[in-house]
Design a protein around this motif. Structure first.
Motif, PDB file in Angstrom:
ATOM      1  N   LEU A 456     -36.520   2.488 -24.016  1.00  0.00           N
ATOM      2  CA  LEU A 456     -36.381   3.943 -23.978  1.00  0.00           C
ATOM      3  C   LEU A 456     -37.038   4.521 -22.736  1.00  0.00           C
ATOM      4  CD1 LEU A 456     -35.526   6.581 -25.469  1.00  0.00           C
ATOM      5  CD2 LEU A 456     -37.787   6.557 -26.532  1.00  0.00           C
ATOM      6  N   PHE A 457     -38.262   4.043 -22.402  1.00  0.00           N
ATOM      7  CA  PHE A 457     -38.948   4.542 -21.202  1.00  0.00           C
ATOM      8  C   PHE A 457     -38.138   4.233 -19.954  1.00  0.00           C
ATOM      9  CE2 PHE A 457     -43.072   3.521 -23.669  1.00  0.00           C
ATOM     10  CZ  PHE A 457     -42.808   4.572 -24.522  1.00  0.00           C
ATOM     11  N   ARG A 458     -37.613   2.999 -19.883  1.00  0.00           N
ATOM     12  CA  ARG A 458     -36.841   2.615 -18.697  1.00  0.00           C
ATOM     13  C   ARG A 458     -35.572   3.458 -18.552  1.00  0.00           C
ATOM     14  NH1 ARG A 458     -35.930  -2.019 -20.192  1.00  0.00           N
ATOM     15  NH2 ARG A 458     -33.763  -1.773 -20.867  1.00  0.00           N
ATOM     16  N   ASN A 459     -34.872   3.688 -19.649  1.00  0.00           N
ATOM     17  CA  ASN A 459     -33.651   4.492 -19.588  1.00  0.00           C
ATOM     18  C   ASN A 459     -33.949   5.930 -19.194  1.00  0.00           C
ATOM     19  OD1 ASN A 459     -31.948   2.370 -20.360  1.00  0.00           O
ATOM     20  ND2 ASN A 459     -32.269   2.780 -22.547  1.00  0.00           N
ATOM     21  N   TYR A 460     -35.055   6.468 -19.716  1.00  0.00           N
ATOM     22  CA  TYR A 460     -35.400   7.843 -19.367  1.00  0.00           C
ATOM     23  C   TYR A 460     -35.791   7.956 -17.901  1.00  0.00           C
ATOM     24  CZ  TYR A 460     -37.813  12.319 -19.261  1.00  0.00           C
ATOM     25  OH  TYR A 460     -38.199  13.588 -18.937  1.00  0.00           O
ATOM     26  N   ASN A 461     -36.629   7.046 -17.428  1.00  0.00           N
ATOM     27  CA  ASN A 461     -37.046   7.107 -16.031  1.00  0.00           C
ATOM     28  C   ASN A 461     -35.867   6.929 -15.088  1.00  0.00           C
ATOM     29  OD1 ASN A 461     -39.741   7.497 -16.742  1.00  0.00           O
ATOM     30  ND2 ASN A 461     -40.169   5.295 -16.805  1.00  0.00           N
ATOM     31  N   THR A 462     -34.941   6.032 -15.440  1.00  0.00           N
ATOM     32  CA  THR A 462     -33.747   5.859 -14.614  1.00  0.00           C
ATOM     33  C   THR A 462     -32.889   7.112 -14.628  1.00  0.00           C
ATOM     34  OG1 THR A 462     -33.740   3.490 -15.108  1.00  0.00           O
ATOM     35  CG2 THR A 462     -31.701   4.429 -14.261  1.00  0.00           C
ATOM     36  N   ALA A 463     -32.743   7.725 -15.809  1.00  0.00           N
ATOM     37  CA  ALA A 463     -31.933   8.935 -15.916  1.00  0.00           C
ATOM     38  C   ALA A 463     -32.533  10.080 -15.105  1.00  0.00           C
ATOM     39  CB  ALA A 463     -31.796   9.336 -17.390  1.00  0.00           C
ATOM     40  N   MET A 464     -33.835  10.260 -15.176  1.00  0.00           N
ATOM     41  CA  MET A 464     -34.470  11.350 -14.444  1.00  0.00           C
ATOM     42  C   MET A 464     -34.472  11.090 -12.944  1.00  0.00           C
ATOM     43  SD  MET A 464     -34.886  13.384 -16.833  1.00  0.00           S
ATOM     44  CE  MET A 464     -35.562  14.669 -15.801  1.00  0.00           C
ATOM     45  N   HIS A 465     -34.570   9.809 -12.563  1.00  0.00           N
ATOM     46  CA  HIS A 465     -34.474   9.485 -11.146  1.00  0.00           C
ATOM     47  C   HIS A 465     -33.077   9.819 -10.613  1.00  0.00           C
ATOM     48  CE1 HIS A 465     -34.564   7.377  -7.357  1.00  0.00           C
ATOM     49  NE2 HIS A 465     -33.582   6.581  -7.758  1.00  0.00           N
ATOM     50  N   ASN A 466     -32.048   9.428 -11.351  1.00  0.00           N
ATOM     51  CA  ASN A 466     -30.676   9.753 -10.938  1.00  0.00           C
ATOM     52  C   ASN A 466     -30.443  11.255 -10.945  1.00  0.00           C
ATOM     53  OD1 ASN A 466     -30.126   7.007 -10.735  1.00  0.00           O
ATOM     54  ND2 ASN A 466     -29.317   6.871 -12.833  1.00  0.00           N
ATOM     55  N   PHE A 467     -31.066  11.942 -11.890  1.00  0.00           N
ATOM     56  CA  PHE A 467     -30.940  13.395 -11.944  1.00  0.00           C
ATOM     57  C   PHE A 467     -31.591  14.045 -10.731  1.00  0.00           C
ATOM     58  CE2 PHE A 467     -32.784  17.446 -13.817  1.00  0.00           C
ATOM     59  CZ  PHE A 467     -31.618  18.165 -13.641  1.00  0.00           C
ATOM     60  N   SER A 468     -32.735  13.529 -10.305  1.00  0.00           N
ATOM     61  CA  SER A 468     -33.402  14.065  -9.113  1.00  0.00           C
ATOM     62  C   SER A 468     -32.571  13.830  -7.867  1.00  0.00           C
ATOM     63  CB  SER A 468     -34.782  13.427  -8.956  1.00  0.00           C
ATOM     64  OG  SER A 468     -35.598  13.684 -10.081  1.00  0.00           O
ATOM     65  N   VAL A 469     -31.990  12.632  -7.758  1.00  0.00           N
ATOM     66  CA  VAL A 469     -31.126  12.339  -6.610  1.00  0.00           C
ATOM     67  C   VAL A 469     -29.904  13.243  -6.613  1.00  0.00           C
ATOM     68  CG1 VAL A 469     -29.693  10.560  -5.532  1.00  0.00           C
ATOM     69  CG2 VAL A 469     -31.945   9.972  -6.433  1.00  0.00           C
ATOM     70  N   TRP A 470     -29.313  13.460  -7.788  1.00  0.00           N
ATOM     71  CA  TRP A 470     -28.139  14.320  -7.882  1.00  0.00           C
ATOM     72  C   TRP A 470     -28.478  15.754  -7.474  1.00  0.00           C
ATOM     73  CZ3 TRP A 470     -26.959  18.684 -10.698  1.00  0.00           C
ATOM     74  CH2 TRP A 470     -25.621  19.057 -10.728  1.00  0.00           C
ATOM     75  N   LYS A 471     -29.628  16.267  -7.922  1.00  0.00           N
ATOM     76  CA  LYS A 471     -30.020  17.625  -7.552  1.00  0.00           C
ATOM     77  C   LYS A 471     -30.250  17.741  -6.055  1.00  0.00           C
ATOM     78  CE  LYS A 471     -33.542  18.572 -10.075  1.00  0.00           C
ATOM     79  NZ  LYS A 471     -34.649  19.391 -10.629  1.00  0.00           N
ATOM     80  N   THR A 472     -30.812  16.697  -5.467  1.00  0.00           N
ATOM     81  CA  THR A 472     -31.056  16.725  -4.026  1.00  0.00           C
ATOM     82  C   THR A 472     -29.751  16.790  -3.256  1.00  0.00           C
ATOM     83  OG1 THR A 472     -33.052  15.408  -4.376  1.00  0.00           O
ATOM     84  CG2 THR A 472     -32.196  15.534  -2.130  1.00  0.00           C
ATOM     85  N   LYS A 473     -28.760  16.025  -3.704  1.00  0.00           N
ATOM     86  CA  LYS A 473     -27.455  16.067  -3.039  1.00  0.00           C
ATOM     87  C   LYS A 473     -26.779  17.413  -3.244  1.00  0.00           C
ATOM     88  CE  LYS A 473     -26.480  11.113  -3.302  1.00  0.00           C
ATOM     89  NZ  LYS A 473     -25.564  10.065  -3.830  1.00  0.00           N
TER      90      LYS A 473
END
Length: 514
Positions: A456-473
């Motif tokens: 669960l921690f790994r999936n959440y951290n990956t999701a939030m990382h991808n979300f941060s990258v998406w917001k930056t783009k």
């Protein structure tokens, strides 16, 4: 001009309509004239003179003629010899629209279904997300029959079949049928009303036809208006539906008038400021004012109308506002669709699978004690409660168990949106927890993963990382940091220092260990 000097006689759609001798569009031409020797000879001479003057020669191999069924076979052969073109029994299509109809109208429009199916089949090998499919549906598939839908009312069998193909394409994967978790009439609603904005073929057809009706109504000088209105009065002009079709009414004319009748029947009389007619204390009609301002029959109809309660009105307004907010949030499109599926109970949890007749054990794989539905999986399960309580949002998901799951999501999204705006970080974290719970559950069910807290921690951290990258783009920034001191690199190249210190990208953490 040839018709004016009686060289040929054109075609009359009705007795009161003007004569039509030709229709031109770009390099396509259709000529209408009486089938006799003089008319055929004059048409051939006119075409030869046109070729001599313009220097363009008519290709007789690509031209054809159709005679009326009442013509005798001997006369048809003589006229064909004069025109020197081939004969056809059915004109098939002109400019992409069918013009010769048989008793079964479905056969004339069946090629649209084949086109849509062929286009969907060409995408079968691609791994398309549902967000991309939604764009392809509204830009490509819906536009295939739009030209013909402006002219004819498509049969119900054609529109239903096309809607079914589109729905199967959106729910399926790699050409498979898939399982449709939400009703078709719901996904065809506008996004602001809880749907996906996929346009229904039936309503789109009526809309395009009504645009033509309105165009003829506002421009009575048009040729098509002169051909249709003389025999049938316009329902928009009369203000009441047209119930009589005299003569052998064509399929196109019948479709136009049926759509106009729908609009006239759908007219509603608007009272004005309704709140002046309602007693603010009792929330009922003010009988005295209504009797004074309206005739007896009209007042009686008003008093028979049922007033909705404040609670129903407020709930409806809140639902519409929430549905509009979903698609305006600053989150990836796949998260918007995921949120919409959660609210609409359109997820493949075990309780929904059992309702569809699939024989499986419906208990939760995490706790193994309760039926797995959306409420339990994302709120009441001990695994989910621990995740919500220990995340940075610190939510006690087990509070108020009577609140439906969709309403529970709506309450938190509306709260964060009202306090932080559509770019709320808490909304991203809230959906990130939901997303990670779903990924962890799927890994446990389909990939034989443990489904532990570490997953669960790994999936959440990956999701939030991808979300941060998406917001930056989305904000127009380059994720890869450029070195401003990188002198000497040629244009179009970047300089990479192997072994230099790596700049970490920060994103919200999942848990604060206690």
């Amino acid at each position: 001009m040839a018709e004016d000097i009686n060289m040929i006689k054109g075609l009359w759609v009705t007795r009161r309509s003007p004569s039509i001798s030709h229709l031109f569009f770009a390099d396509d031409a259709m000529v209408f004239f009486h089938a006799n020797t003089d008319s055929c000879t004059n048409v051939v001479n006119i075409l030869e003179r046109f070729g001599d003057i313009s220097g363009q020669q008519l290709n007789l191999n690509k031209s054809f003629v159709k005679f009326s069924k009442l013509e005798k076979v001997e006369e048809v052969e003589d006229l064909k010899a004069i025109l020197s073109v081939g004969q056809v029994q059915v004109l098939d299509r002109h400019l992409g629209a069918p013009i010769d109809f048989t008793a079964r109208k479905m056969n004339a429009f069946k090629y649209f279904v084949d086109k849509v199916a062929a286009q969907i089949l060409s995408w079968a090998a691609l791994n398309l997300s549902q967000s991309v499919k939604l764009i392809l549906i509204n830009t490509v598939l819906i536009s295939i029959p739009s030209h013909v839908m402006k002219c004819f009312k498509l049969p119900a069998s054609i529109t239903n079949r096309t809607d079914s193909l589109i729905a199967r394409f959106w729910w399926g994967s790699r050409g498979d049928k898939g399982m449709q978790w939400v009703k078709r009439d719901i996904i065809q609603r506008p996004k602001g009303m809880g749907g996906l904005g996929i346009r229904s073929m039936v309503y789109l057809n009526d809309t395009l036809l009504f645009k033509q009706v309105t165009r003829m109504h506002c421009n009575p000088q048009l040729l098509v208006a002169h051909c249709i209105d003389p025999i049938h009065e316009c329902p928009l002009c009369m203000g009441e539906p047209s119930t009589c079709f005299r003569g052998n009414t064509s399929w196109g004319r019948r479709g136009l008038f049926n759509v106009a009748n729908k609009v006239v029947k759908g007219y509603h009389w608007k009272i004005g400021r309704v709140k002046d007619l309602i007693s603010p204390d009792t929330r009922t009609w003010n009988t005295t004012i209504i009797r004074e301002r309206f005739e007896w029959s009209i007042a009686q109809e008003i008093l028979e109308m049922e007033l909705p309660s404040n609670e129903e009105k407020d709930d409806a307004i809140a639902d519409n506002v929430f549905c509009r907010i979903i698609w305006k949030l600053n989150i990836p499109p796949k998260w918007s669709l995921f949120l919409w599926k959660l609210v609409m109970n359109g997820m493949a949890v075990k309780s929904n699978l059992v309702k569809r007749g699939i024989e499986i054990e419906d208990y939760c794989d995490s706790c193994g004690t309760t039926e797995e539905d959306l409420q339990h999986l994302f709120r009441m399960c001990s695994f989910a409660r621990y995740a919500w309580k220990n995340c940075s949002l610190n939510i006690l998901s087990e509070n108020d168990e009577s609140t439906p799951f969709g309403q529970w999501i709506q309450n938190y999204i509306m709260l964060y949106h009202s306090e932080d705006g559509k770019k709320s970080e808490r909304i991203g974290m809230f959906i990130g927890v939901l997303w990670s719970l779903w990924l962890t559950r799927n890994g446990r069910v389909f990939s034989n993963q443990g489904g532990y807290l570490a997953d669960l921690f790994r999936n959440y951290n990956t999701a939030m990382h991808n979300f941060s990258v998406w917001k930056t783009k989305e904000e127009g920034e380059d994720v890869r940091k450029k070195d401003n001191n990188n002198n000497g690199a040629p244009p179009g190249f970047q300089r990479i220092n192997i072994g230099s210190e790596k700049e970490e990208i920060t994103y919200p953490q999942m848990l604060d260990w206690k």
